[in-house]
Scaffold this active site. Structure first.
Site, mmCIF file in Angstrom:
data_model
loop_
_atom_site.group_PDB
_atom_site.id
_atom_site.type_symbol
_atom_site.label_atom_id
_atom_site.label_comp_id
_atom_site.label_asym_id
_atom_site.label_seq_id
_atom_site.Cartn_x
_atom_site.Cartn_y
_atom_site.Cartn_z
ATOM 1 C CE1 TYR A 1 -4.508 -2.075 5.168
ATOM 2 C CE2 TYR A 1 -4.084 0.179 4.465
ATOM 3 C CZ TYR A 1 -4.425 -1.131 4.163
ATOM 4 O OH TYR A 1 -4.679 -1.492 2.865
ATOM 5 C CB SER B 1 -0.875 -0.012 1.259
ATOM 6 O OG SER B 1 -1.473 1.243 1.466
HETATM 7 P P1 NAD Z 1 -11.920 -5.769 0.694
HETATM 8 O O1 NAD Z 1 -12.234 -5.492 2.139
HETATM 9 O O2 NAD Z 1 -12.962 -5.477 -0.320
HETATM 10 O O3 NAD Z 1 -11.447 -7.280 0.534
HETATM 11 C C1 NAD Z 1 -10.736 -7.974 1.504
HETATM 12 C C2 NAD Z 1 -11.251 -9.399 1.529
HETATM 13 O O4 NAD Z 1 -10.478 -10.136 2.490
HETATM 14 C C3 NAD Z 1 -12.726 -9.503 1.951
HETATM 15 O O5 NAD Z 1 -13.466 -10.222 0.988
HETATM 16 C C4 NAD Z 1 -12.676 -10.251 3.278
HETATM 17 O O6 NAD Z 1 -13.779 -11.125 3.474
HETATM 18 C C5 NAD Z 1 -11.379 -11.028 3.136
HETATM 19 N N1 NAD Z 1 -10.857 -11.450 4.442
HETATM 20 C C6 NAD Z 1 -10.828 -10.723 5.587
HETATM 21 N N2 NAD Z 1 -10.325 -11.475 6.585
HETATM 22 C C7 NAD Z 1 -10.038 -12.684 6.052
HETATM 23 C C8 NAD Z 1 -9.522 -13.890 6.590
HETATM 24 N N3 NAD Z 1 -9.163 -13.987 7.884
HETATM 25 N N4 NAD Z 1 -9.357 -14.954 5.765
HETATM 26 C C9 NAD Z 1 -9.711 -14.863 4.455
HETATM 27 N N5 NAD Z 1 -10.229 -13.766 3.897
HETATM 28 C C10 NAD Z 1 -10.383 -12.675 4.693
HETATM 29 O O7 NAD Z 1 -10.567 -4.955 0.398
HETATM 30 P P2 NAD Z 1 -9.957 -4.443 -0.970
HETATM 31 O O8 NAD Z 1 -10.146 -2.981 -1.021
HETATM 32 O O9 NAD Z 1 -10.414 -5.269 -2.109
HETATM 33 O O10 NAD Z 1 -8.407 -4.738 -0.694
HETATM 34 C C11 NAD Z 1 -7.730 -5.903 -1.115
HETATM 35 C C12 NAD Z 1 -6.273 -5.766 -0.719
HETATM 36 O O11 NAD Z 1 -5.726 -4.575 -1.289
HETATM 37 C C13 NAD Z 1 -6.058 -5.639 0.792
HETATM 38 O O12 NAD Z 1 -4.848 -6.280 1.131
HETATM 39 C C14 NAD Z 1 -5.951 -4.161 0.987
HETATM 40 O O13 NAD Z 1 -5.245 -3.884 2.157
HETATM 41 C C15 NAD Z 1 -5.175 -3.784 -0.261
HETATM 42 N N6 NAD Z 1 -5.275 -2.391 -0.677
HETATM 43 C C16 NAD Z 1 -6.476 -1.827 -0.999
HETATM 44 C C17 NAD Z 1 -6.503 -0.503 -1.439
HETATM 45 C C18 NAD Z 1 -7.799 0.152 -1.832
HETATM 46 O O14 NAD Z 1 -7.789 1.316 -2.234
HETATM 47 N N7 NAD Z 1 -8.937 -0.532 -1.768
HETATM 48 C C19 NAD Z 1 -5.326 0.238 -1.534
HETATM 49 C C20 NAD Z 1 -4.125 -0.367 -1.183
HETATM 50 C C21 NAD Z 1 -4.105 -1.682 -0.775
#
Ligand code: NAD
Length: 281
Positions: A177, A164
């Site tokens: 985070y 991130s």
């Molecule tokens: P999201 O919350 O939509 O998806 C995360 C998924 O992880 C969810 O479906 C959740 O059910 C699953 N999850 C949570 N705990 C779990 C567990 N113990 N076992 C298995 N699955 C589990 O998030 P997102 O926005 O799609 O982000 C995906 C990745 O990208 C994450 O690592 C997030 O930190 C990273 N990220 C997101 C952004 C953004 O702008 N959305 C930016 C940088 C990084």
């Protein structure tokens, strides 16, 4: 988005954790267009299964597996099932991750004389900080322990982690985070070195600020104008716009495809419109 026909992962098994989520669900659907077999792992089976069904309806190969990335037994059980269904893992994308309000301060800066009910740094809950570190860091390490074992010595094996912007410079309010994602970038380098003799490359992407259904309401007012927080993000993004989920796909395909990135190992690729390169001055 058009997936280039240059990327053909037919007969490859791609395991994606967090594939019930916004970004990795989208990614799963895009990567299915490369003819790979996609295993969608998530603690939320319903959501992962919805994406898997959409892939199958469009002629792709995919299946959802209820998996808790924090429990080795659960990950191992999914691994065994995937091996029966598709064969062993070739490419692992560690996408499960997230933050917690219990590990988030109300204010960007601590101040004297804050209102009494303000959640300051001093009020952050240990359980919230642990949750965030475990989900992001252990939730990447444990699936890697299970699936990388299957990948040893396989042609084209690779791991992609999701870091991130927080990993480069912490964002305000979210110390856990930020620290956990910094640990992911560090772990990516560690894995790249550790597996360098056995044919597994490991890289990460670091997405910038993307608009998704989850954060749209935080970023835009009802009339479509950006909110104060969105303006701050846009001011600090030299390209002066948000990214779209589809703009992550090219970077991931590049890192996955060893015809293009066979000597790329241990990098954290920002996909951020220049955010991480800009000092703000
Ligand atoms: P999201 O919350 O939509 O998806 C995360 C998924 O992880 C969810 O479906 C959740 O059910 C699953 N999850 C949570 N705990 C779990 C567990 N113990 N076992 C298995 N699955 C589990 O998030 P997102 O926005 O799609 O982000 C995906 C990745 O990208 C994450 O690592 C997030 O930190 C990273 N990220 C997101 C952004 C953004 O702008 N959305 C930016 C940088 C990084």
């Amino acid at each position: 988005m058009q997936i280039s026909s240059n990327h053909n992962f037919e007969n490859k098994v791609i395991v994606i954790t967090g594939a019930g989520g916004v970004l990795c669900g989208f990614l799963a659907k895009e990567l299915a267009k490369t003819k790979a077999k996609i295993a969608l792992l998530d603690i939320n089976f319903e959501q992962a299964n919805t994406f898997a069904q959409q892939i199958v309806e469009q002629g792709g190969v995919a299946k959802a597996y209820q998996t808790n990335v924090l429990e080795l037994d659960s990950i191992r059980a999914s691994n065994e099932q995937i091996k029966q269904d598709f064969g062993s893992c070739d490419i692992l994308i560690n996408g499960a991750g997230g933050n917690s309000p219990k590990a988030t301060t109300d204010n960007e800066f601590h101040q004297f004389d804050l209102p009494e009910n303000t959640k300051t740094f001093f009020d952050l809950e240990t359980s919230g900080v642990e949750f965030v570190f475990n989900l992001n860091y252990l939730g990447t390490l444990l699936p890697t322990q299970v699936f990388a074992k299957e990948m040893l010595g396989k042609q084209g094996a690779c791991i992609i982690n999701i870091s991130s912007m927080n990993a480069f410079t912490p964002l305000t309010k979210i110390p856990a985070y930020s620290g956990a994602k910094a640990a992911i970038s560090n772990f990516t380098q560690w894995l790249a070195v550790h597996f360098s003799k056995v044919g597994i490359r490991c890289n990460a992407i670091a997405p910038g600020f993307l608009v998704s259904n989850q954060n749209r309401a935080l970023l835009f007012n009802q009339d479509g104008t950006p909110t104060a927080r969105a303006n701050k993000i846009l001011t600090n993004t030299p390209m002066a716009r948000f990214g779209e989920a589809e703009e992550l796909v090219g970077g991931i395909l590049f890192l996955m495809d060893d015809r293009y990135s066979s000597f790329v190992n241990g990098v954290v690729l920002p996909i951020d419109g220049g955010f991480s390169a800009y000092s703000g001055v």
